[in-house]
Design a protein around this motif. Structure first.
Motif, PDB file in Angstrom:
ATOM      1  N   ARG A 169      36.192  47.906  42.711  1.00  0.00           N
ATOM      2  CA  ARG A 169      35.697  46.537  42.551  1.00  0.00           C
ATOM      3  C   ARG A 169      36.343  45.582  43.552  1.00  0.00           C
ATOM      4  O   ARG A 169      35.814  44.493  43.785  1.00  0.00           O
ATOM      5  CB  ARG A 169      35.968  46.039  41.129  1.00  0.00           C
ATOM      6  CG  ARG A 169      35.154  46.732  40.061  1.00  0.00           C
ATOM      7  CD  ARG A 169      35.576  46.287  38.682  1.00  0.00           C
ATOM      8  NE  ARG A 169      36.971  46.656  38.404  1.00  0.00           N
ATOM      9  CZ  ARG A 169      37.593  46.432  37.252  1.00  0.00           C
ATOM     10  NH1 ARG A 169      36.945  45.809  36.281  1.00  0.00           N
ATOM     11  NH2 ARG A 169      38.838  46.814  37.076  1.00  0.00           N
ATOM     12  N   GLY A 170      37.484  45.973  44.128  1.00  0.00           N
ATOM     13  CA  GLY A 170      38.209  45.093  45.033  1.00  0.00           C
ATOM     14  C   GLY A 170      39.514  44.640  44.421  1.00  0.00           C
ATOM     15  O   GLY A 170      39.804  44.893  43.242  1.00  0.00           O
ATOM     16  N   ARG A 171      40.329  43.960  45.212  1.00  0.00           N
ATOM     17  CA  ARG A 171      41.637  43.515  44.751  1.00  0.00           C
ATOM     18  C   ARG A 171      41.495  42.527  43.589  1.00  0.00           C
ATOM     19  O   ARG A 171      40.700  41.596  43.638  1.00  0.00           O
ATOM     20  CB  ARG A 171      42.414  42.852  45.879  1.00  0.00           C
ATOM     21  CG  ARG A 171      42.864  43.772  46.988  1.00  0.00           C
ATOM     22  CD  ARG A 171      43.806  44.855  46.507  1.00  0.00           C
ATOM     23  NE  ARG A 171      44.955  44.305  45.774  1.00  0.00           N
ATOM     24  CZ  ARG A 171      45.866  45.068  45.188  1.00  0.00           C
ATOM     25  NH1 ARG A 171      45.760  46.388  45.223  1.00  0.00           N
ATOM     26  NH2 ARG A 171      46.888  44.509  44.553  1.00  0.00           N
ATOM     27  N   VAL A 172      42.293  42.745  42.554  1.00  0.00           N
ATOM     28  CA  VAL A 172      42.225  41.892  41.373  1.00  0.00           C
ATOM     29  C   VAL A 172      42.648  40.463  41.711  1.00  0.00           C
ATOM     30  O   VAL A 172      42.162  39.500  41.100  1.00  0.00           O
ATOM     31  CB  VAL A 172      43.075  42.476  40.230  1.00  0.00           C
ATOM     32  CG1 VAL A 172      44.570  42.441  40.582  1.00  0.00           C
ATOM     33  CG2 VAL A 172      42.814  41.736  38.925  1.00  0.00           C
ATOM     34  N   GLU A 173      43.547  40.288  42.693  1.00  0.00           N
ATOM     35  CA  GLU A 173      43.954  38.939  43.075  1.00  0.00           C
ATOM     36  C   GLU A 173      42.773  38.117  43.582  1.00  0.00           C
ATOM     37  O   GLU A 173      42.625  36.939  43.243  1.00  0.00           O
ATOM     38  CB  GLU A 173      45.046  38.989  44.148  1.00  0.00           C
ATOM     39  CG  GLU A 173      46.339  39.641  43.702  1.00  0.00           C
ATOM     40  CD  GLU A 173      46.376  41.143  43.969  1.00  0.00           C
ATOM     41  OE1 GLU A 173      47.486  41.695  44.003  1.00  0.00           O
ATOM     42  OE2 GLU A 173      45.283  41.746  44.168  1.00  0.00           O
ATOM     43  N   LEU A 174      41.917  38.737  44.405  1.00  0.00           N
ATOM     44  CA  LEU A 174      40.762  38.031  44.936  1.00  0.00           C
ATOM     45  C   LEU A 174      39.723  37.808  43.846  1.00  0.00           C
ATOM     46  O   LEU A 174      39.124  36.727  43.746  1.00  0.00           O
ATOM     47  CB  LEU A 174      40.151  38.795  46.108  1.00  0.00           C
ATOM     48  CG  LEU A 174      38.880  38.178  46.721  1.00  0.00           C
ATOM     49  CD1 LEU A 174      39.118  36.732  47.129  1.00  0.00           C
ATOM     50  CD2 LEU A 174      38.409  38.996  47.915  1.00  0.00           C
TER      51      LEU A 174
END
Length: 490
Positions: A169-174
């Motif tokens: 899904r991508g970096r959780v921060e972003l």
């Protein structure tokens, strides 16, 4: 929680919809996002959760303002924007009400009368000096120093596991930063778990196309005018793309009822490229269609940050997060070369998109994602967008003034928002004006370059789609002068 007691304009309690307290659970009068935004969020949530039912009448702006001890104009502006987004309706004499939804009904199976026509071939020359092609921001204004500082901070703070394959899904921060930003700036109902980071809009559309085909969908309706490459991508995926008619109120979403389609691709906040916002009743109609048929709305919110002469129109996704797939990117706000985009997905679609994306699919690198997350949370993104909004508005005003001076017979439209404008040309002159531009080193696109293949020649408009954001500051005056030199004078 704030309770407000609704009354009639004369101060008497009404018996229809106004007798109960209007509880606004999420209204924070001291919130950092402002009173109007906070009020709008609270009303959206009340409608979304069903506490305000379709047809329910709201207090007058005067009454609600008095009960909340805020300015009447704040309430009136919030009501007006929610009407534009399709959450509310307003009629003279009947007040403001929650928008009604159509009863579920099945779409009939249509015939097909598509006519395949070849798109015009863009005219380009090797000695192009200026470009007014739409689709790009001013790349020379990319905030390099701020981006470098954000990248440095993000890399220094990044955990070791950020260098691994990570979450598809991508970096959780972003994803967390985007959930906050999109809810605040675009009225999107988002949570990090429902966001998937992708390498731009095309990547996201390719993923959704795979999911639709796997679900057995064979047709995705599109707008009469749009980006040809997007239609081609859907076609390559095995999907047919019938076009919906377009008029001054935007795409005629009522036409979905006559199509056997499983999804529709729209640009509701700022139709690309003609520039209008989708009319409130049509926003409601497309959501009703999706609910009653199980279809999906694919919302391309490509330039949602740039509004000039009107309040921002919130994302369609907020009306029904379970039926709308929201697409956003940093391509217009920052630069397309970053290859950073995102999908905000219905719960039912999220696992399928993650599976289609896989663990080895091409996507932005972790450090770029972390840099954008830092750019968002630090406030640098908001500051950059505000600065560019002012710059693009000045250019738009200069474009309108120059056309009025040098070619007063030409109408400039689609200018309330975005990074481009449409210049309507006399019938039959589009290709000749583009060719004249090429001779003086100016690259231009015509409306015909964005027409769906099924569009009949006699139903189209002659015009130019002028990307006034594209040139650098040093090239802007030259590009504008070259444009004015090739426009018809009468």
């Amino acid at each position: 929680m704030v309770g407000t007691r609704a009354t009639s304009p004369e101060g008497r309690r009404s018996t229809e919809g106004l007798g109960a307290d209007l509880h606004l659970d999420h209204l924070d009068l001291r919130g950092r996002h402002g009173l109007r935004t906070s009020l709008m969020d609270a009303l959206r949530e009340a409608v979304r959760t069903g506490r305000l039912l379709p047809g329910a009448q709201l207090p007058s702006s005067r009454t609600l303002a008095a009960d909340l001890s805020i300015a009447r104009n704040t309430v009136a502006d919030a009501y007006a924007e929610l009407v534009a987004e399709g959450w509310l309706t307003a009629r003279q004499g009947s007040g403001t009400r929650v928008a009604r939804r159509a009863e579920p009904r099945r779409a009939p199976t249509p015939g097909s009368d598509r006519v395949a026509l070849r798109r015009p071939t863009p005219i380009r020359t090797s000695d192009t000096r200026f470009s007014l092609l739409p689709g790009n921001p001013d790349l020379a204004s990319f905030p390099r120093a701020q981006w470098l500082a954000a990248s440095r901070r993000a890399i220094m703070a990044a955990p070791h596991e950020a260098l691994g394959y990570g979450d598809p899904r991508g970096r959780v921060e972003l994803r967390t930063a985007l959930a906050d930003y999109l809810a605040r700036a675009r009225g999107v109902y988002a949570s990090p778990e429902r966001i998937v980071i992708c390498a731009g809009f095309v990547h996201g559309l390719r993923l959704i196309g795979r999911v639709l085909r796997a679900r057995g969908v064979s047709t995705v309706a599109v707008e009469t005018y749009g980006v040809p490459q997007y239609n081609d991508l859907l076609t390559e995926t095995g999907l047919e793309t019938p076009a919906l008619p377009l008029d001054e109120g935007g795409t005629c979403t009522e036409g979905l009822r006559s199509l056997d389609t499983g999804a529709v691709l729209l640009t509701p906040a700022h139709q690309y490229p003609t520039g209008g916002a989708l009319r409130p009743d049509r926003r409601a109609a497309v959501v009703d269609w999706a609910r009653s048929t199980g279809g999906l709305v694919l919302e391309d919110d490509y330039d949602g940050e740039f509004r000039y002469d009107r309040q921002p129109v919130g994302a369609l996704q907020g009306l029904d997060p379970e039926r709308v797939c929201y697409f956003g990117t940093a391509s217009k706000s920052l630069a397309p070369g970053l290859r950073l985009g995102w999908l905000v997905l219905p719960r039912s679609v999220t696992p399928e998109v993650i599976a289609a994306k896989g663990h080895v699919d091409w996507a932005p690198g972790s450090f770029d994602q972390l840099a954008l997350a830092e750019f968002l949370t630090s406030g640098d993104y908001d500051r950059h967008v505000r600065a560019m909004r002012l710059r693009y508005r000045r250019r738009r005003d200069q474009l309108v003034a120059a056309v009025a001076e040098h070619a007063p017979g030409i109408r400039v439209s689609g200018i309330a928002a975005g990074l481009h404008a449409v210049l309507d040309l006399p019938p039959g002159t589009e290709r000749s004006v583009i060719a004249a531009g090429a001779r003086v080193g100016l690259a231009l696109d015509g409306l015909g370059d964005f027409a769906h293949p099924s569009a009949r020649p006699d139903s189209g408009r002659d015009g130019l789609v002028v990307g006034y954001a594209t040139p650098s500051d040093s090239a802007w005056s030259g590009a504008l002068a070259a444009l004015c030199s090739v426009l018809p004078r009468s």
